[in-house]
Write a protein that holds these residues in place. Structure first.
Motif, PDB file in Angstrom:
ATOM      1  N   ASN A   1       2.248   2.124  -3.888  1.00 42.29           N
ATOM      2  CA  ASN A   1       1.009   2.457  -4.638  1.00 42.29           C
ATOM      3  C   ASN A   1       0.625   4.137  -4.336  1.00 42.29           C
ATOM      4  OD1 ASN A   1      -0.835   2.179  -6.152  1.00 42.29           O
ATOM      5  ND2 ASN A   1      -2.003   2.053  -4.888  1.00 42.29           N
ATOM      6  N   LYS A   2       0.630   4.201  -2.857  1.00 37.82           N
ATOM      7  CA  LYS A   2       0.969   5.811  -2.117  1.00 37.82           C
ATOM      8  C   LYS A   2       1.646   6.260  -2.796  1.00 37.82           C
ATOM      9  CE  LYS A   2       0.088   8.492   2.129  1.00 37.82           C
ATOM     10  NZ  LYS A   2      -0.068   7.969   3.474  1.00 37.82           N
ATOM     11  N   TYR A   3       3.099   6.004  -2.458  1.00 42.59           N
ATOM     12  CA  TYR A   3       4.266   7.155  -2.541  1.00 42.59           C
ATOM     13  C   TYR A   3       4.936   7.060  -3.857  1.00 42.59           C
ATOM     14  CZ  TYR A   3       4.016   8.357   1.972  1.00 42.59           C
ATOM     15  OH  TYR A   3       3.498   8.283   3.707  1.00 42.59           O
TER      16      TYR A   3
ATOM     17  N   ASN B   1       0.458  -0.943  -0.422  1.00 47.50           N
ATOM     18  CA  ASN B   1      -0.492   0.449   0.072  1.00 47.50           C
ATOM     19  C   ASN B   1       0.935   1.262  -0.456  1.00 47.50           C
ATOM     20  OD1 ASN B   1      -2.473  -1.817  -0.011  1.00 47.50           O
ATOM     21  ND2 ASN B   1      -2.071  -1.398   2.345  1.00 47.50           N
TER      22      ASN B   1
ATOM     23  N   ASP C   1       3.139   5.282  -6.552  1.00 46.83           N
ATOM     24  CA  ASP C   1       2.594   5.631  -7.733  1.00 46.83           C
ATOM     25  C   ASP C   1       1.974   4.078  -8.242  1.00 46.83           C
ATOM     26  OD1 ASP C   1      -0.143   6.103  -9.268  1.00 46.83           O
ATOM     27  OD2 ASP C   1      -0.002   7.189 -10.214  1.00 46.83           O
TER      28      ASP C   1
END
Length: 321
Positions: free
Chosen positions: A173-175, A170, A177
């Motif tokens: 994915n967040k930092y 996660n 992309d």
């Protein structure tokens, strides 16, 4: 400990080491200053040495040695270990290349297929490139963003009190992309290089630092590209039924962990053990040739000189490489 180290350094100098190990001993342990004539004369000998000339002659016009991943990384470590500074042409050219990669003006001539086509160009290449640049020029402004990103990923990966792969996915994915089933773990070799404190600036908060170090020392099954076993075991310099290179690989892995404040809880135990592996002369001798040879040849006294410098560099002034 420092008295023992200084005694060992004096013994090595009395063994009349070749120019490169002499330079390392005087520069890193005796405080020889760059402005001194002795420093300049020895550094000139290092720069003219066949070990260095080999890489000068094979560096390509873009500034690296093919392939980058798997070879150039090792060359960078070797050149730095030999005592070259970042202004040496080889290191200056590869630094310029790494900067171009990180700002999108150049690229690697390699690709590895993963579950997401962007895994290699958007996550792995920037991570490795920034980590390698941090070894050569830790003050370079282009690496600051990557330090911050991976520190944030590490914090969220350990947010539950222990490393969690789903949280790691996660966070990537967040930092970055990037959605992948195979995230790069924050205790990866390159992440450890980037996230280690520098000039008293910590990139990890105290809690994340402690959990990261504890996980590396107690849970991780080694550090990929460095050491393939758990770090917690005390590794003898020689042992039956084990790879005789384990000892120096293990020390290299510990050098990565030693950069973090959480290492203070482990330092005495592991340093005492490493000191206990010295011989009757208070020095060390690896049973086989290793990657960080400094002397002109791996014969006679040179084995003890090069092995001892490797260990003393860890005990006296821990530095990851």
């Amino acid at each position: 400990m420092f008295t023992d180290i200084n005694t060992a350094v004096d013994k090595l100098l009395n063994m009349d080491p070749d120019p490169i190990p002499r330079f390392i001993l005087l520069k890193e342990f005796k405080g020889l200053k760059p402005e001194s004539r002795e420093y300049q004369n020895l550094y000139e000998l290092v720069c003219k040495h066949d070990f260095v000339k080999k890489y000068e002659q094979t560096q390509n016009e873009r500034g690296f040695w093919k392939p980058f991943h798997g070879y150039t990384e090792g060359v960078i470590r070797k050149l730095l270990y030999l005592g070259l500074d970042k202004q040496h042409p080889c290191l200056k050219q590869v630094s310029d290349y790494l900067q171009k990669v990180l700002i999108g003006e150049d690229q690697w001539d390699q690709y590895e297929k993963q579950d997401n086509i962007l895994w290699w160009p958007n996550m792995f290449v920037p991570l490795v490139s920034s980590a390698m640049l941090s070894l050569i020029d830790p003050d370079h402004p282009v690496i600051q963003e990557h330090r911050t990103i991976w520190a944030a990923i590490a914090k969220e990966s350990f947010e539950g009190g222990i490393y969690d792969k789903r949280s790691n996915i996660n966070a990537v994915n967040k930092y970055i992309d990037l959605w992948t089933k195979r995230p790069i773990q924050p205790f990866n070799y390159y992440c450890l290089l980037l996230m280690a404190p520098y000039r008293n600036e910590a990139y990890l908060d105290d809690n994340t630092d402690r959990m990261l170090v504890d996980y590396c020392m107690k849970e991780a099954e080694g550090i990929i590209y460095v050491y393939n076993n758990k770090l917690s075991g005390l590794v003898p310099i020689t042992a039956q039924n084990r790879d005789c290179r384990d000892f120096w690989h293990w020390i290299r892995a510990l050098s990565l962990i030693s950069q973090f404040p959480g290492w203070s809880h482990y330092k005495d135990k592991y340093c005492d053990w490493i000191i206990s592996q010295s011989n009757r002369e208070g020095l060390w001798e690896f049973p086989k040739k290793f990657d960080f040879v400094l002397s002109n040849s791996w014969r006679g006294k040179n084995k003890m000189i090069d092995s001892s410098i490797y260990v003393l560099k860890f005990l006296y002034q821990p530095k990851a490489f």
